[in-house]
Design a protein around this motif. Sequence first.
Motif, mmCIF file in Angstrom:
data_model
loop_
_atom_site.group_PDB
_atom_site.id
_atom_site.type_symbol
_atom_site.label_atom_id
_atom_site.label_comp_id
_atom_site.label_asym_id
_atom_site.label_seq_id
_atom_site.Cartn_x
_atom_site.Cartn_y
_atom_site.Cartn_z
ATOM 1 N N LYS A 1 3.488 3.607 11.970
ATOM 2 C CA LYS A 1 4.240 3.358 13.199
ATOM 3 C C LYS A 1 3.852 1.990 13.747
ATOM 4 O O LYS A 1 2.664 1.683 13.875
ATOM 5 C CB LYS A 1 3.914 4.429 14.235
ATOM 6 C CG LYS A 1 4.284 5.828 13.811
ATOM 7 C CD LYS A 1 3.774 6.831 14.832
ATOM 8 C CE LYS A 1 3.922 8.239 14.324
ATOM 9 N NZ LYS A 1 3.221 9.210 15.189
ATOM 10 N N LEU A 2 4.842 1.186 14.070
ATOM 11 C CA LEU A 2 4.588 -0.145 14.616
ATOM 12 C C LEU A 2 3.791 -0.054 15.922
ATOM 13 O O LEU A 2 2.872 -0.845 16.145
ATOM 14 C CB LEU A 2 5.894 -0.909 14.831
ATOM 15 C CG LEU A 2 5.757 -2.323 15.389
ATOM 16 C CD1 LEU A 2 4.890 -3.196 14.470
ATOM 17 C CD2 LEU A 2 7.127 -2.956 15.582
ATOM 18 N N GLU A 3 4.107 0.919 16.757
ATOM 19 C CA GLU A 3 3.399 1.073 18.023
ATOM 20 C C GLU A 3 1.909 1.303 17.790
ATOM 21 O O GLU A 3 1.064 0.828 18.559
ATOM 22 C CB GLU A 3 3.984 2.247 18.833
ATOM 23 C CG GLU A 3 5.438 2.092 19.198
ATOM 24 C CD GLU A 3 6.399 2.438 18.044
ATOM 25 O OE1 GLU A 3 6.032 3.222 17.138
ATOM 26 O OE2 GLU A 3 7.510 1.888 18.053
ATOM 27 N N MET B 1 -8.268 -3.666 11.761
ATOM 28 C CA MET B 1 -8.203 -2.881 10.522
ATOM 29 C C MET B 1 -9.007 -1.592 10.634
ATOM 30 O O MET B 1 -8.579 -0.541 10.143
ATOM 31 C CB MET B 1 -8.676 -3.717 9.332
ATOM 32 C CG MET B 1 -7.771 -4.910 9.035
ATOM 33 S SD MET B 1 -6.008 -4.502 8.919
ATOM 34 C CE MET B 1 -6.002 -3.438 7.498
ATOM 35 N N LYS B 2 -10.157 -1.644 11.292
ATOM 36 C CA LYS B 2 -10.976 -0.444 11.495
ATOM 37 C C LYS B 2 -10.199 0.587 12.314
ATOM 38 O O LYS B 2 -10.227 1.782 12.016
ATOM 39 C CB LYS B 2 -12.287 -0.830 12.191
ATOM 40 C CG LYS B 2 -13.296 0.262 12.254
ATOM 41 C CD LYS B 2 -13.955 0.464 10.923
ATOM 42 C CE LYS B 2 -15.143 1.401 11.056
ATOM 43 N NZ LYS B 2 -15.747 1.720 9.791
ATOM 44 N N CYS B 3 -9.496 0.131 13.334
ATOM 45 C CA CYS B 3 -8.654 1.014 14.152
ATOM 46 C C CYS B 3 -7.550 1.648 13.311
ATOM 47 O O CYS B 3 -7.303 2.853 13.392
ATOM 48 C CB CYS B 3 -8.061 0.219 15.313
ATOM 49 S SG CYS B 3 -6.848 1.104 16.305
ATOM 50 N N ILE B 4 -6.897 0.837 12.489
ATOM 51 C CA ILE B 4 -5.815 1.351 11.637
ATOM 52 C C ILE B 4 -6.361 2.390 10.671
ATOM 53 O O ILE B 4 -5.788 3.472 10.517
ATOM 54 C CB ILE B 4 -5.100 0.200 10.901
ATOM 55 C CG1 ILE B 4 -4.317 -0.641 11.919
ATOM 56 C CG2 ILE B 4 -4.183 0.733 9.797
ATOM 57 C CD1 ILE B 4 -3.773 -1.941 11.384
ATOM 58 N N GLU C 1 -2.992 10.167 11.102
ATOM 59 C CA GLU C 1 -2.106 10.626 12.165
ATOM 60 C C GLU C 1 -0.884 9.733 12.360
ATOM 61 O O GLU C 1 0.130 10.197 12.882
ATOM 62 C CB GLU C 1 -2.867 10.685 13.500
ATOM 63 C CG GLU C 1 -4.029 11.650 13.532
ATOM 64 C CD GLU C 1 -5.314 11.070 12.940
ATOM 65 O OE1 GLU C 1 -5.390 9.836 12.757
ATOM 66 O OE2 GLU C 1 -6.221 11.851 12.644
ATOM 67 N N ASN C 2 -0.961 8.457 11.977
ATOM 68 C CA ASN C 2 0.079 7.500 12.334
ATOM 69 C C ASN C 2 0.809 6.852 11.159
ATOM 70 O O ASN C 2 1.693 6.032 11.370
ATOM 71 C CB ASN C 2 -0.540 6.398 13.190
ATOM 72 C CG ASN C 2 -1.050 6.939 14.504
ATOM 73 O OD1 ASN C 2 -0.262 7.272 15.380
ATOM 74 N ND2 ASN C 2 -2.365 7.077 14.623
ATOM 75 N N CYS C 3 0.408 7.202 9.946
ATOM 76 C CA CYS C 3 1.027 6.608 8.764
ATOM 77 C C CYS C 3 1.352 7.719 7.762
ATOM 78 O O CYS C 3 0.688 8.753 7.737
ATOM 79 C CB CYS C 3 0.091 5.610 8.091
ATOM 80 S SG CYS C 3 -0.526 4.323 9.202
ATOM 81 N N ALA D 1 0.818 -1.216 0.000
ATOM 82 C CA ALA D 1 0.000 0.000 0.000
ATOM 83 C C ALA D 1 0.852 1.265 0.000
ATOM 84 O O ALA D 1 0.315 2.360 -0.061
ATOM 85 C CB ALA D 1 -0.933 -0.002 1.202
ATOM 86 N N LYS D 2 2.163 1.085 0.097
ATOM 87 C CA LYS D 2 3.089 2.224 0.145
ATOM 88 C C LYS D 2 2.742 3.173 1.285
ATOM 89 O O LYS D 2 2.743 4.390 1.137
ATOM 90 C CB LYS D 2 3.133 2.981 -1.197
ATOM 91 C CG LYS D 2 3.523 2.115 -2.381
ATOM 92 C CD LYS D 2 4.911 1.536 -2.214
ATOM 93 C CE LYS D 2 5.325 0.715 -3.420
ATOM 94 N NZ LYS D 2 6.281 -0.308 -3.070
#
Length: 138
Positions: A98-100, A123-126, A132-134, A93-94
């Motif tokens: 963040k792993l955390e 997946m819904k959380c991601i 903000e995190n990717c 997905a390029k």
Amino acid sequence: MTKFCCVVLICCLAMVSAELPDWYPQDEPAIEAKCRDENSISSDTMTKIWSHQIDDTPEIRKFLLCLAENKNVFNSDMGFKADRLQIIMKERAKMDCKLEFIEECEMGAKDMKPDDAMIFNIMKCIVGGIKENCKKIE
């Protein structure tokens, strides 16, 4: 001649270090097509998913579980592997997440049953925190 050998050596080292892990799926597009077909996922639904709109339906839950199992991110013996999902997201997905962040999503859903509910909620959380995190990578 020495310069040529150095260039070849550097190229070989770069290829070795860029090699994907053994667990990494060989043909992701084929896996995605298989899971799409097995779960009757329409092209409209796929467009929504790629646009980060994931509806909670039995078909989408089964589709996401199929992807997670076939891409070696999850199975009932090893559980969910956040680090593997991070690598797949970066490659396919390029998106560099963040792993955390992925681990936090996992922790929030780890006790959910059945497995398709757990994967869906991860997946819904991601998707909910992707901005903000990717970051998108080239």
